[in-house]
Write a protein that holds these residues in place. Structure first.
Motif, PDB file in Angstrom:
ATOM      1  N   GLU A 196      69.567  69.926  55.904  1.00 19.31           N
ATOM      2  CA  GLU A 196      69.572  69.219  57.187  1.00 19.31           C
ATOM      3  C   GLU A 196      70.710  69.688  58.090  1.00 19.31           C
ATOM      4  O   GLU A 196      70.512  69.935  59.284  1.00 19.31           O
ATOM      5  N   ARG A 197      71.907  69.843  57.500  1.00 22.22           N
ATOM      6  CA  ARG A 197      73.054  70.214  58.324  1.00 22.22           C
ATOM      7  C   ARG A 197      72.916  71.628  58.884  1.00 22.22           C
ATOM      8  O   ARG A 197      73.161  71.876  60.076  1.00 22.22           O
ATOM      9  N   GLN A 220      70.409  71.799  61.638  1.00 33.41           N
ATOM     10  CA  GLN A 220      70.939  71.286  62.906  1.00 33.41           C
ATOM     11  C   GLN A 220      71.754  72.348  63.635  1.00 33.41           C
ATOM     12  O   GLN A 220      71.655  72.495  64.851  1.00 33.41           O
ATOM     13  N   ALA A 235      69.294  74.848  64.961  1.00 32.10           N
ATOM     14  CA  ALA A 235      68.547  74.291  66.093  1.00 32.10           C
ATOM     15  C   ALA A 235      69.393  74.299  67.358  1.00 32.10           C
ATOM     16  O   ALA A 235      68.880  74.546  68.459  1.00 32.10           O
ATOM     17  N   GLY A 236      70.690  74.063  67.201  1.00 35.72           N
ATOM     18  CA  GLY A 236      71.579  74.102  68.347  1.00 35.72           C
ATOM     19  C   GLY A 236      71.651  75.473  68.989  1.00 35.72           C
ATOM     20  O   GLY A 236      71.994  75.602  70.177  1.00 35.72           O
TER      21      GLY A 236
END
Length: 401
Positions: free
Chosen positions: A191-192, A195, A198-199
């Motif tokens: 998940e991290r 993220q 995705a950024g």
């Protein structure tokens, strides 16, 4: 890529909802229904869920309380670990008839290098079909198979083949196959990391594959180049038939939070015997003992102690674990979970029997108990302090080993 790696034929075989599938063998009336395997109780976790439950969001390792809310009509079955080990052994035996290069990853999945079996058994897809057919015919269980030139792509392929399917990725199609997938398909993208990616506008494997390695390294550190290699299907790790465990442990989640020191000491003794039994079965001893404590608020601590000499008997493990617990002092809050783990494992060198309470004497006594338990499982031999009703974990919420 290492020379010759591109010519390998690797299979990843993964059983489908394995614990549930084994339970359905004796409960065929539950076929197609919502079924969850796990200990009953709000504090336990899901061990396995049928596909009708998974379609509702139920997943392994999620709290049972959440799973029951998602699937209120589900039938909850207590796990039968002995049955799962039995069927796992039979599955692995089928694999080893195909090739000696079998790397068992867990109780229900393995990698197979069938490169040397192609001349004898035919195309990799023929071998994969044959394995699935044998498991279904002989054991009544479904399995999914991924086929590729390396372990990573074979694993991704078996996941995409579920449930009860087969997917072969030809070497020339490796990049095209991977680049069609979301970036979360790559090993190591949790998940991290997702993220962070995705950024930077990276949503698919194809997106990541086009990012320069140095840019990924600045974003993710050492993980960046590793993910870039995987995005192009590069994975030269061999299938390793012998997996050496780096640690052996056992832990217990209590049905109620425990704050009584004596109850925790009894549980440490119980866990130490479980770890010692597994050490004896593997022919190894522990150089270090690790204590794990999870409090009521889910905060978790670990403490370790190196032993003066390697040990495989429960008293030595228990003494070290108990001293680690004592060193914590007064507990800040009740304990939810307790665990004991043996690390820095070494092959057992054997011990000379003597008249004092040496490590060798204890180990030989425990080996005798192992033999008694093997012959008379219903009358298991155990320390008096661990007789039913004297520990905090009668009717545990869940256990792991």
């Amino acid at each position: 890529m290492a020379e010759g790696a591109r010519d390998r034929a690797i299979l990843h075989v993964d059983m489908d909802a394995f614990y549930v599938s084994v339970e359905l063998l004796s409960r065929p009336e539950l076929e197609g229904r919502q079924v969850i395997v796990g200990h009953a109780g709000e504090r336990s976790v899901v061990l396995s869920a049928s596909y009708p439950c998974r379609s509702l969001g139920v997943r392994s390792a999620m709290p049972m309380s959440a799973a029951v809310r998602m699937a209120p009509r589900a039938v909850v079955l207590e796990p039968d670990m002995a049955a799962y080990r039995h069927y796992s052994g039979r599955i692995m035996a089928i694999f080893r008839e195909v090739t000696p290069l079998v790397e068992q990853v867990s109780v229900d999945e393995a990698f197979l290098d069938v490169t040397g079996s192609l001349r004898r058994l035919g195309h990799p897809q023929v071998i994969g079909d044959m394995i699935r057919r044998r498991i279904r015919t002989e054991l009544g269980l479904p399995a999914s198979v991924g086929i590729a030139r390396n372990k990573f792509v074979a694993k991704v392929a078996s996941t995409r083949a579920k449930p009860d399917g087969l997917l072969a990725v030809p070497p020339a199609q490796t990049a095209r196959f991977l680049h069609s997938l979301p970036v979360r398909s790559l090993w190591g993208v949790g998940e991290r990391t997702a993220q962070v990616l995705a950024g930077a506008g990276i949503a698919t494997v194809a997106d990541l594959a086009q990012v320069p390695v140095r840019t990924l390294e600045r974003m993710l550190g050492a993980q960046g180049p590793q993910l870039h290699a995987l995005a192009w299907g590069l994975d030269d790790r061999p299938v390793e038939p012998v997996r050496v465990e780096k640690s052996i442990g056992a832990e217990e989640t209590f049905a109620r939070d425990v704050s009584e020191p004596e109850a925790l000491r009894r549980e440490l003794l119980r866990l130490s015997h479980r770890v010692a039994e597994r050490l004896r079965a593997s022919g190894r001893e522990a150089g270090t003992v690790v204590l794990k404590v999870r409090y009521a608020d889910f905060s978790t601590i670990t403490r370790s102690r190196r032993l003066a000499q390697p040990a495989g008997a429960a008293p030595a493990l228990h003494q070290a674990a108990e001293s680690l617990l004592d060193a914590l002092g007064a507990l800040p809050q009740p304990v939810r979970l307790l665990g004991v783990r043996a690390e820095q494992l070494a092959e057992s060198a054997g011990h000379q029997l003597s008249i004092d309470r040496s490590e060798g004497n204890w180990r030989q006594a425990e080996e005798a108990m192992d033999r008694i338990r093997a012959r008379f499982p219903q009358g298991a031999v155990r320390p008096a302090t661990l007789l039913p009703g004297r520990g905090p974990s009668e009717g545990p919420a869940g256990a792991g080993a």
